[in-house]
Design a protein around this motif. Structure first.
Motif, PDB file in Angstrom:
ATOM      1  N   GLY A  20     -21.589   6.551 -79.297  1.00  0.00           N
ATOM      2  CA  GLY A  20     -20.333   6.489 -80.027  1.00  0.00           C
ATOM      3  C   GLY A  20     -20.507   5.890 -81.411  1.00  0.00           C
ATOM      4  O   GLY A  20     -21.399   5.079 -81.646  1.00  0.00           O
ATOM      5  N   HIS A  21     -19.681   6.325 -82.326  1.00  0.00           N
ATOM      6  CA  HIS A  21     -19.662   5.822 -83.709  1.00  0.00           C
ATOM      7  C   HIS A  21     -20.947   6.140 -84.445  1.00  0.00           C
ATOM      8  O   HIS A  21     -21.600   5.265 -85.004  1.00  0.00           O
ATOM      9  N   ASP A  25     -19.992   4.910 -89.382  1.00  0.00           N
ATOM     10  CA  ASP A  25     -18.961   4.117 -88.721  1.00  0.00           C
ATOM     11  C   ASP A  25     -19.611   3.065 -87.827  1.00  0.00           C
ATOM     12  O   ASP A  25     -20.288   3.418 -86.862  1.00  0.00           O
ATOM     13  N   GLY A  27     -18.126   1.079 -85.742  1.00  0.00           N
ATOM     14  CA  GLY A  27     -17.364   0.824 -84.524  1.00  0.00           C
ATOM     15  C   GLY A  27     -16.892  -0.616 -84.498  1.00  0.00           C
ATOM     16  O   GLY A  27     -16.721  -1.253 -85.531  1.00  0.00           O
ATOM     17  N   LYS A  34     -22.930  -4.797 -84.020  1.00  0.00           N
ATOM     18  CA  LYS A  34     -22.160  -3.583 -84.308  1.00  0.00           C
ATOM     19  C   LYS A  34     -22.223  -2.644 -83.107  1.00  0.00           C
ATOM     20  O   LYS A  34     -23.293  -2.391 -82.549  1.00  0.00           O
ATOM     21  N   GLU A  35     -21.067  -2.136 -82.725  1.00  0.00           N
ATOM     22  CA  GLU A  35     -20.992  -1.227 -81.582  1.00  0.00           C
ATOM     23  C   GLU A  35     -21.923  -0.037 -81.751  1.00  0.00           C
ATOM     24  O   GLU A  35     -22.600   0.367 -80.810  1.00  0.00           O
ATOM     25  N   ARG A  36     -21.953   0.558 -82.943  1.00  0.00           N
ATOM     26  CA  ARG A  36     -22.780   1.741 -83.173  1.00  0.00           C
ATOM     27  C   ARG A  36     -24.238   1.466 -82.801  1.00  0.00           C
ATOM     28  O   ARG A  36     -24.873   2.250 -82.096  1.00  0.00           O
ATOM     29  N   ASP A  65     -21.324  11.853 -87.026  1.00  0.00           N
ATOM     30  CA  ASP A  65     -20.064  11.263 -86.592  1.00  0.00           C
ATOM     31  C   ASP A  65     -19.532  12.048 -85.395  1.00  0.00           C
ATOM     32  O   ASP A  65     -20.141  13.038 -84.967  1.00  0.00           O
ATOM     33  N   THR A  66     -18.412  11.621 -84.829  1.00  0.00           N
ATOM     34  CA  THR A  66     -17.900  12.260 -83.615  1.00  0.00           C
ATOM     35  C   THR A  66     -17.644  13.743 -83.814  1.00  0.00           C
ATOM     36  O   THR A  66     -18.041  14.570 -82.975  1.00  0.00           O
ATOM     37  N   HIS A  88     -19.917   4.156 -75.451  1.00  0.00           N
ATOM     38  CA  HIS A  88     -19.333   3.173 -76.355  1.00  0.00           C
ATOM     39  C   HIS A  88     -19.434   1.793 -75.751  1.00  0.00           C
ATOM     40  O   HIS A  88     -19.705   1.628 -74.569  1.00  0.00           O
TER      41      HIS A  88
END
Length: 194
Positions: A20-21, A25, A27, A34-36, A65-66, A88
């Motif tokens: 995800g992300h 991005d 996230g 960072k989530e990404r 990206d998504t 994610h």
């Protein structure tokens, strides 16, 4: 031999994972985390674990990206070819450390068969050590009202939320989340345990 107990997963021959992300991005962010970046780590480790068990896995390019990830999936796979999952980490405030670290979830689509996968994954998450508050929800329960990852991909698609950014963020915990994800995916996809 694959013997998935879930109707929508009986024909696909490959698991496709996307972090995800993607792109620029980050996230959700928790201090330096960072989530990404964590989603990429978890995705790569999950893929390695599944491949080690003989499951065919493809990974969507991490720099997309998504929207571009969805396009990549749709160029390469059709309905019945693959089960695609976007991975994610979640974000929330006010959770205790254990809940934030171990609560996982799955978003599913509108069909009863997609919901069956969601309920199976939730049960598997909990049996594999996630928090009892782990959940399965329709994509309409997301903050976005619906999720493009689920609605716009041609193959069967789900979105996994693997713990909260406000929980543990160390490498050992990310590896644990990857093992939970891989074990759960394998059980749903093949009918076999690790």
């Amino acid at each position: 031999m694959r013997t998935s107990p879930l109707r929508l997963l009986q024909d696909p021959t490959v698991v496709v994972l996307a972090a995800g992300h993607g792109g620029s991005d980050p996230g959700a962010v928790n201090l330096p985390h960072k989530e990404r970046d964590q989603a990429i780590t978890i995705t790569d480790q999950t893929a390695d674990l599944l491949r080690g068990q003989g499951v065919e896995v493809e990974i969507a390019p991490h720099d997309e990206d998504t929207e571009r990830s969805i396009q990549w999936v749709n160029r390469n796979f059709s309905f019945g070819d693959a089960w695609v999952l976007e991975l994610h980490r979640d974000s929330a405030s006010g959770l205790d450390l254990d809940d934030a670290s171990r609560r996982c979830g799955i978003y599913y689509g509108t069909s009863e068969s997609s919901k069956d996968i969601g309920n199976f994954v939730r049960s598997s998450f909990i049996l594999n050590g996630t928090h009892p508050n782990s959940w399965a929800r329709p994509d309409t329960a997301s903050n976005f009202g619906r999720l493009g990852w689920i609605r716009q991909t041609r193959p069967v698609a789900h979105l996994l939320e693997l713990g909260f950014m406000q929980g543990k963020n160390d490498d050992a915990h990310l590896s644990w989340l990857a093992k939970v994800a891989a074990t759960t995916i394998m059980e749903a996809f093949t009918g076999r345990s690790f």
